[in-house]
Scaffold this motif. Structure first.
Motif, mmCIF file in Angstrom:
data_model
loop_
_atom_site.group_PDB
_atom_site.id
_atom_site.type_symbol
_atom_site.label_atom_id
_atom_site.label_comp_id
_atom_site.label_asym_id
_atom_site.label_seq_id
_atom_site.Cartn_x
_atom_site.Cartn_y
_atom_site.Cartn_z
ATOM 1 N N PRO A 1 0.849 -1.196 0.000
ATOM 2 C CA PRO A 1 0.000 0.000 0.000
ATOM 3 C C PRO A 1 0.882 1.242 0.000
ATOM 4 C CG PRO A 1 0.124 -0.916 2.212
ATOM 5 C CD PRO A 1 0.833 -1.890 1.306
ATOM 6 N N VAL A 2 0.334 2.350 -0.461
ATOM 7 C CA VAL A 2 1.118 3.583 -0.569
ATOM 8 C C VAL A 2 0.308 4.746 -0.006
ATOM 9 C CG1 VAL A 2 2.424 2.813 -2.586
ATOM 10 C CG2 VAL A 2 0.235 3.990 -2.905
ATOM 11 N N LYS A 3 0.962 5.857 0.201
ATOM 12 C CA LYS A 3 0.223 7.065 0.526
ATOM 13 C C LYS A 3 -0.464 7.573 -0.736
ATOM 14 C CE LYS A 3 2.972 8.498 4.494
ATOM 15 N NZ LYS A 3 3.759 9.597 5.124
ATOM 16 N N GLN A 4 -1.540 8.306 -0.546
ATOM 17 C CA GLN A 4 -2.322 8.735 -1.701
ATOM 18 C C GLN A 4 -1.491 9.598 -2.645
ATOM 19 O OE1 GLN A 4 -3.802 11.746 -2.963
ATOM 20 N NE2 GLN A 4 -4.858 10.518 -4.524
ATOM 21 N N LYS A 5 -0.588 10.402 -2.134
ATOM 22 C CA LYS A 5 0.215 11.254 -3.013
ATOM 23 C C LYS A 5 1.138 10.429 -3.900
ATOM 24 C CE LYS A 5 3.829 12.237 0.463
ATOM 25 N NZ LYS A 5 4.480 13.329 1.253
ATOM 26 N N LYS A 6 1.606 9.272 -3.417
ATOM 27 C CA LYS A 6 2.444 8.416 -4.253
ATOM 28 C C LYS A 6 1.607 7.742 -5.327
ATOM 29 C CE LYS A 6 5.770 4.641 -4.369
ATOM 30 N NZ LYS A 6 6.634 3.701 -3.612
ATOM 31 N N PHE A 7 0.413 7.285 -4.963
ATOM 32 C CA PHE A 7 -0.467 6.688 -5.970
ATOM 33 C C PHE A 7 -0.764 7.711 -7.055
ATOM 34 C CE2 PHE A 7 -4.526 5.620 -7.852
ATOM 35 C CZ PHE A 7 -4.408 4.259 -8.070
ATOM 36 N N SER A 8 -1.093 8.926 -6.638
ATOM 37 C CA SER A 8 -1.405 9.985 -7.583
ATOM 38 C C SER A 8 -0.204 10.286 -8.493
ATOM 39 C CB SER A 8 -1.820 11.243 -6.818
ATOM 40 O OG SER A 8 -2.100 12.312 -7.688
ATOM 41 N N ALA A 9 0.966 10.349 -7.908
ATOM 42 C CA ALA A 9 2.173 10.627 -8.693
ATOM 43 C C ALA A 9 2.444 9.504 -9.690
ATOM 44 C CB ALA A 9 3.365 10.817 -7.766
ATOM 45 N N CYS A 10 2.158 8.255 -9.307
ATOM 46 C CA CYS A 10 2.359 7.110 -10.205
ATOM 47 C C CYS A 10 1.403 7.169 -11.392
ATOM 48 C CB CYS A 10 2.182 5.796 -9.448
ATOM 49 S SG CYS A 10 3.643 5.260 -8.559
ATOM 50 N N VAL A 11 0.151 7.586 -11.135
ATOM 51 C CA VAL A 11 -0.803 7.742 -12.236
ATOM 52 C C VAL A 11 -0.261 8.760 -13.235
ATOM 53 C CG1 VAL A 11 -3.111 8.532 -12.890
ATOM 54 C CG2 VAL A 11 -2.813 7.104 -10.851
ATOM 55 N N ALA A 12 0.199 9.902 -12.728
ATOM 56 C CA ALA A 12 0.738 10.944 -13.604
ATOM 57 C C ALA A 12 1.978 10.455 -14.355
ATOM 58 C CB ALA A 12 1.077 12.182 -12.776
ATOM 59 N N LYS A 13 2.839 9.713 -13.692
ATOM 60 C CA LYS A 13 4.053 9.200 -14.323
ATOM 61 C C LYS A 13 3.723 8.244 -15.461
ATOM 62 C CE LYS A 13 8.249 6.527 -13.335
ATOM 63 N NZ LYS A 13 9.016 5.818 -12.276
ATOM 64 N N VAL A 14 2.814 7.320 -15.206
ATOM 65 C CA VAL A 14 2.454 6.338 -16.232
ATOM 66 C C VAL A 14 1.825 7.026 -17.440
ATOM 67 C CG1 VAL A 14 0.907 4.401 -16.737
ATOM 68 C CG2 VAL A 14 2.238 4.430 -14.620
ATOM 69 N N LEU A 15 1.005 8.056 -17.180
ATOM 70 C CA LEU A 15 0.345 8.777 -18.263
ATOM 71 C C LEU A 15 1.237 9.853 -18.884
ATOM 72 C CD1 LEU A 15 -3.202 9.286 -16.702
ATOM 73 C CD2 LEU A 15 -2.567 7.678 -18.503
ATOM 74 N N ARG A 16 2.410 10.081 -18.275
ATOM 75 C CA ARG A 16 3.339 11.128 -18.719
ATOM 76 C C ARG A 16 2.668 12.499 -18.695
ATOM 77 N NH1 ARG A 16 6.789 8.390 -23.747
ATOM 78 N NH2 ARG A 16 7.556 6.590 -22.551
ATOM 79 N N LYS A 17 2.019 12.769 -17.562
ATOM 80 C CA LYS A 17 1.337 14.035 -17.351
ATOM 81 C C LYS A 17 1.922 14.739 -16.125
ATOM 82 C CE LYS A 17 -1.761 13.526 -20.655
ATOM 83 N NZ LYS A 17 -1.863 14.444 -21.819
ATOM 84 N N SER A 18 1.650 16.024 -16.032
ATOM 85 C CA SER A 18 2.137 16.795 -14.886
ATOM 86 C C SER A 18 1.353 16.422 -13.630
ATOM 87 C CB SER A 18 2.011 18.294 -15.151
ATOM 88 O OG SER A 18 0.668 18.634 -15.425
ATOM 89 N N HIS A 19 1.935 16.780 -12.482
ATOM 90 C CA HIS A 19 1.349 16.386 -11.189
ATOM 91 C C HIS A 19 1.615 17.500 -10.192
ATOM 92 C CE1 HIS A 19 1.319 14.070 -7.294
ATOM 93 N NE2 HIS A 19 0.225 13.616 -7.863
ATOM 94 N N PHE A 20 0.729 18.491 -10.169
ATOM 95 C CA PHE A 20 0.986 19.635 -9.291
ATOM 96 C C PHE A 20 -0.278 20.241 -8.691
ATOM 97 C CE2 PHE A 20 0.029 21.383 -13.396
ATOM 98 C CZ PHE A 20 -0.650 22.551 -13.142
ATOM 99 N N MET A 21 -1.464 19.826 -9.161
ATOM 100 C CA MET A 21 -2.702 20.477 -8.735
ATOM 101 C C MET A 21 -3.313 19.762 -7.534
ATOM 102 S SD MET A 21 -3.454 23.220 -10.457
ATOM 103 C CE MET A 21 -5.220 23.373 -10.304
#
Length: 301
Positions: free
Chosen positions: A228-248
């Motif tokens: 399991p991960v913290k929500q911010k890591k899960f969110s960052a992984c989604v952005a990484k896989v999609l090659r999108k920014s992650h700041f909002m």
């Protein structure tokens, strides 16, 4: 062997049918049997409800996944009752039938959820953790589990699966999270420090299939990935896989305003470890979040 599956048209139920139909004669309960038959064809026999099942002893196993979508509507008093009764009533009926049968099913597997643990901050929890939560999700799951475990006997073994947030290629919570990321506006929810206990669809279906066939398994099992991960890591992984920014970052007050009490499911979490599941011998296909997200978001890669 015959198997009765409630909630068979849902995300997990559909995956189970795909995995089991060649080895089991599967009967599902559904509000729309004709639609289910069009979808699954000869893989299932569909009935509207338990009232169409004359004798539960004809089934080797019962898998109970039925329940109103907990996140679909605002949690009014009426909707909370709908969520509760959609789980409690069917589970009570199944347990009563199993206990009244002269030759009951050998296996009863019933759903639950990691909401049982309540908010747990950074402290990891396992199936052995003693919980003193006092929120809607905990009470919902605690009664759901109590009703299922009442079917336990020398003739029927009962397994309860506390499922985490399921990620899949289609029709899962993951797809509901994607729009901001696709616009380049992805980011953590609230503080992002809350635990996020996830599992790939193939693994939650795999765990249920594993428990169905392992005769020594009974009791509580966590249906979560071992990392399991913290929500911010899960969110960052989604952005990484999609090659999108992650700041909002999405402020907690916005979620509370839009979702009401349901926002607690996103803002308060748990780091749930599947200790008993792993000890029983289940081997995960997707133990880490990035590989699971790549399988869901980039299935052809």
């Amino acid at each position: 062997m015959k198997l009765l599956l409630t909630g068979g048209t849902g995300l997990i139920g559909s995956a189970l049918i795909a995995a089991l139909w060649e080895r089991y004669q599967i009967t599902i309960t559904t509000r729309n049997p004709k639609k289910a038959i069009r979808r699954f064809g000869k893989k299932v026999h569909a009935v509207r409800g338990l009232e169409e099942i004359q004798d539960i002893s004809e089934f080797y196993a019962v898998i109970n996944l039925q329940g109103e979508d907990i996140f679909a509507k605002r949690w009014t008093t009426k909707q909370k009752q709908e969520i509760e009764q959609s789980r409690w009533t069917i589970t009570r009926q199944l347990t009563e039938r199993i206990n009244a049968s002269s030759q009951p099913p050998q296996v009863f597997i019933s759903g639950s959820a990691v909401g049982y643990y309540g908010p747990q901050d950074d402290e990891p929890v396992t199936e052995h953790t003693v919980v003193e939560a006092d929120d809607f999700a905990h009470h919902l799951c605690a009664e759901w589990e109590r009703l299922a475990l009442a079917a336990q006997s020398e003739r029927t073994r009962v397994c309860v699966v506390r499922t985490g947030i399921v990620v899949a290629e289609k029709d899962s919570a993951l797809q509901q999270m994607l729009p901001p990321y696709l616009l380049g506006l992805g980011g953590p929810l609230g503080s992002g420090e809350q635990g996020f206990s996830w599992i790939h669809l193939d693994d939650i279906a795999g765990i249920i299939e594993f428990l169905l066939e392992q005769e020594e398994c009974r009791g509580i099992y966590n249906g979560t990935a071992p990392n399991p991960v913290k929500q911010k890591k899960f969110s960052a992984c989604v952005a990484k896989v999609l090659r999108k920014s992650h700041f909002m970052r999405v402020p907690a007050w916005v979620l509370k305003l839009v979702l009401g009490e349901r926002s607690m499911m996103l803002l308060e979490g748990q780091l749930v470890l599947p200790e008993r599941t792993q000890q029983a011998g289940y081997e995960y296909k997707y133990p880490k979040v990035e590989e699971a997200l790549r399988a869901c978001l980039l299935p052809s890669s």
